[in-house]
Design a protein around this motif. Structure first.
Motif, PDB file in Angstrom:
ATOM      1  N   ASP A 278      71.161  43.255  10.948  1.00  0.00           N
ATOM      2  CA  ASP A 278      70.443  44.254  11.747  1.00  0.00           C
ATOM      3  C   ASP A 278      70.984  45.661  11.528  1.00  0.00           C
ATOM      4  OD1 ASP A 278      68.522  42.648  13.297  1.00  0.00           O
ATOM      5  OD2 ASP A 278      70.327  41.712  14.106  1.00  0.00           O
ATOM      6  N   THR A 290      72.241  49.025  20.864  1.00  0.00           N
ATOM      7  CA  THR A 290      71.201  48.208  20.228  1.00  0.00           C
ATOM      8  C   THR A 290      71.202  46.799  20.805  1.00  0.00           C
ATOM      9  OG1 THR A 290      71.502  49.485  18.187  1.00  0.00           O
ATOM     10  CG2 THR A 290      70.262  47.436  18.023  1.00  0.00           C
ATOM     11  N   THR A 294      68.144  44.837  22.881  1.00  0.00           N
ATOM     12  CA  THR A 294      67.697  43.482  22.548  1.00  0.00           C
ATOM     13  C   THR A 294      67.793  42.574  23.761  1.00  0.00           C
ATOM     14  OG1 THR A 294      68.537  43.840  20.301  1.00  0.00           O
ATOM     15  CG2 THR A 294      67.997  41.586  20.916  1.00  0.00           C
ATOM     16  N   TYR A 313      66.445  37.882  19.664  1.00  0.00           N
ATOM     17  CA  TYR A 313      67.207  38.132  18.443  1.00  0.00           C
ATOM     18  C   TYR A 313      66.736  39.413  17.787  1.00  0.00           C
ATOM     19  CZ  TYR A 313      68.756  33.288  18.855  1.00  0.00           C
ATOM     20  OH  TYR A 313      69.297  32.109  19.308  1.00  0.00           O
ATOM     21  N   GLY A 314      67.680  40.066  17.107  1.00  0.00           N
ATOM     22  CA  GLY A 314      67.349  41.233  16.320  1.00  0.00           C
ATOM     23  C   GLY A 314      66.560  40.840  15.090  1.00  0.00           C
ATOM     24  N   ARG A 315      66.071  41.825  14.380  1.00  0.00           N
ATOM     25  CA  ARG A 315      65.209  41.569  13.210  1.00  0.00           C
ATOM     26  C   ARG A 315      65.951  40.830  12.096  1.00  0.00           C
ATOM     27  NH1 ARG A 315      64.160  46.758  14.651  1.00  0.00           N
ATOM     28  NH2 ARG A 315      65.557  47.528  13.016  1.00  0.00           N
ATOM     29  N   GLY A 316      67.287  40.966  12.055  1.00  0.00           N
ATOM     30  CA  GLY A 316      68.030  40.373  10.956  1.00  0.00           C
ATOM     31  C   GLY A 316      68.367  38.904  11.134  1.00  0.00           C
ATOM     32  N   HIS A 317      67.970  38.311  12.290  1.00  0.00           N
ATOM     33  CA  HIS A 317      68.301  36.899  12.526  1.00  0.00           C
ATOM     34  C   HIS A 317      67.242  36.026  11.903  1.00  0.00           C
ATOM     35  CE1 HIS A 317      70.510  33.732  14.670  1.00  0.00           C
ATOM     36  NE2 HIS A 317      69.333  33.133  14.742  1.00  0.00           N
TER      37      HIS A 317
END
Length: 318
Positions: A278, A290, A294, A313-317
């Protein structure tokens, strides 16, 4: 305030019992272990506030226990005091140098002197604001130190956890019962981390100084399992902290300042999870903010789904 936990690692029963009886009478919670493997198991499940270590043990040297504590983010802040018959210069250098113990005391010892040293070390930890007064979890600068470490690495995951409805609960039931909820949540976190991360040293559990907020760091693979464990156990058991009527109806009745009665659901968790994917994050403030955003999204999603606790979850999960 929660009792401070002392771990006594000593394979001679008479000395172990003496230390346990003495420190218990002084108001501490005392865990004992006669083997190094048992000591590490205790530290994994319930990290102590201070460790008293013998060096000569049946299965390993006390130095190995100390090194393991220093290598784990959950325990590296714990004061270590060696209490041993090995008093050679080389032994002292290992204990104070390699292991970075606070003190190295050679047997025979004066138990009141040991108590004074233990008390001073625990007082120093409190002055540094290193441990939460209720749950004894790392807090303040120890959390910031862990977050700064994340900024310079890859492959990490961080969960920011908030207990929704905690303030209303404490207003209705009192601060003492509220402290029980904080201890209960800390216990679930330690259990989840121990079950999922056994054999690993990546996990860290901390609590913010103010408010019902916790932080867990792990890896992306394990953080999901830790959160699932926490959500399921919390939702199943949080009702036990309420009286029968509130537990049965599933809400509290609260009168606001205008005299209007409203219904407040039982406590739940909102969890926001970020991973290194993320980022990049340039400082711990950006990372924390951040994560908070979330977590707030988790609260909104729970309301939309008509659910209790929720994790976002953040976008990177993946």
């Amino acid at each position: 305030m929660s009792k401070e936990r002392i771990l006594v690692v000593e394979d001679q029963p008479d000395i172990s019992n003496l230390l346990k009886i003495y420190f218990t009478s002084r108001g501490y919670e005392v865990f004992t272990a006669m083997r190094g493997s048992h000591a590490l198991e205790i530290c994994s499940k319930t990290p102590p506030n201070l460790a008293l270590l013998d060096v000569n043990l049946p299965d390993m040297e006390g130095y190995e226990i100390g090194r393991a504590l220093r290598a784990n983010p959950r325990t590296r802040h714990i004061p270590i005091i060696f209490l041993t018959a090995r008093g050679e210069r080389r032994d002292r250098l290992i204990g104070l140098g390699e292991v970075q113990a606070q003190y190295y005391i050679v047997k025979p010892f004066d138990i009141e002197e040991v108590h004074t040293i233990v008390k001073n070390q625990l007082d120093e930890a409190r002055r540094k604001n290193q441990l939460h007064p209720v749950t004894n979890l790392p807090t303040a600068e120890l959390i910031n130190e862990q977050l700064r470490n994340l900024l310079t690495t890859q492959g990490w995951a961080m969960a920011q956890i908030h207990i929704n409805g905690f303030e209303t609960f404490t207003q209705s039931y009192g601060s003492v019962v509220g402290e029980d909820v904080l201890k209960f949540t800390a216990l679930l976190l330690n259990e989840g981390v121990t079950e999922v991360g056994v054999g690993n040293s990546d996990e860290f559990v901390g609590q913010m100084v103010v408010g019902p907020d916790f932080v867990v760091t792990s890896t992306p693979e394990r953080i999901k399992l830790i959160c699932e464990h926490l959500l399921n156990r919390f939702d199943e058991e949080i009702g036990l902290h309420y009286n029968f009527r509130h537990r049965k109806q599933g809400f509290l009745e609260v009168t606001d300042e205008n005299g209007t009665m409203r219904q407040v659901p039982l406590m739940s968790l909102a969890i926001g999870v970020l991973t290194s994917q993320d980022g990049p994050f340039y400082d711990i403030r950006e990372l924390s903010e951040t994560a908070a955003e979330t977590r707030q999204r988790a609260t909104h999603q729970a309301r939309e789904q008509g659910r209790k606790s929720w994790v976002a979850y953040g976008r990177g999960h993946a």
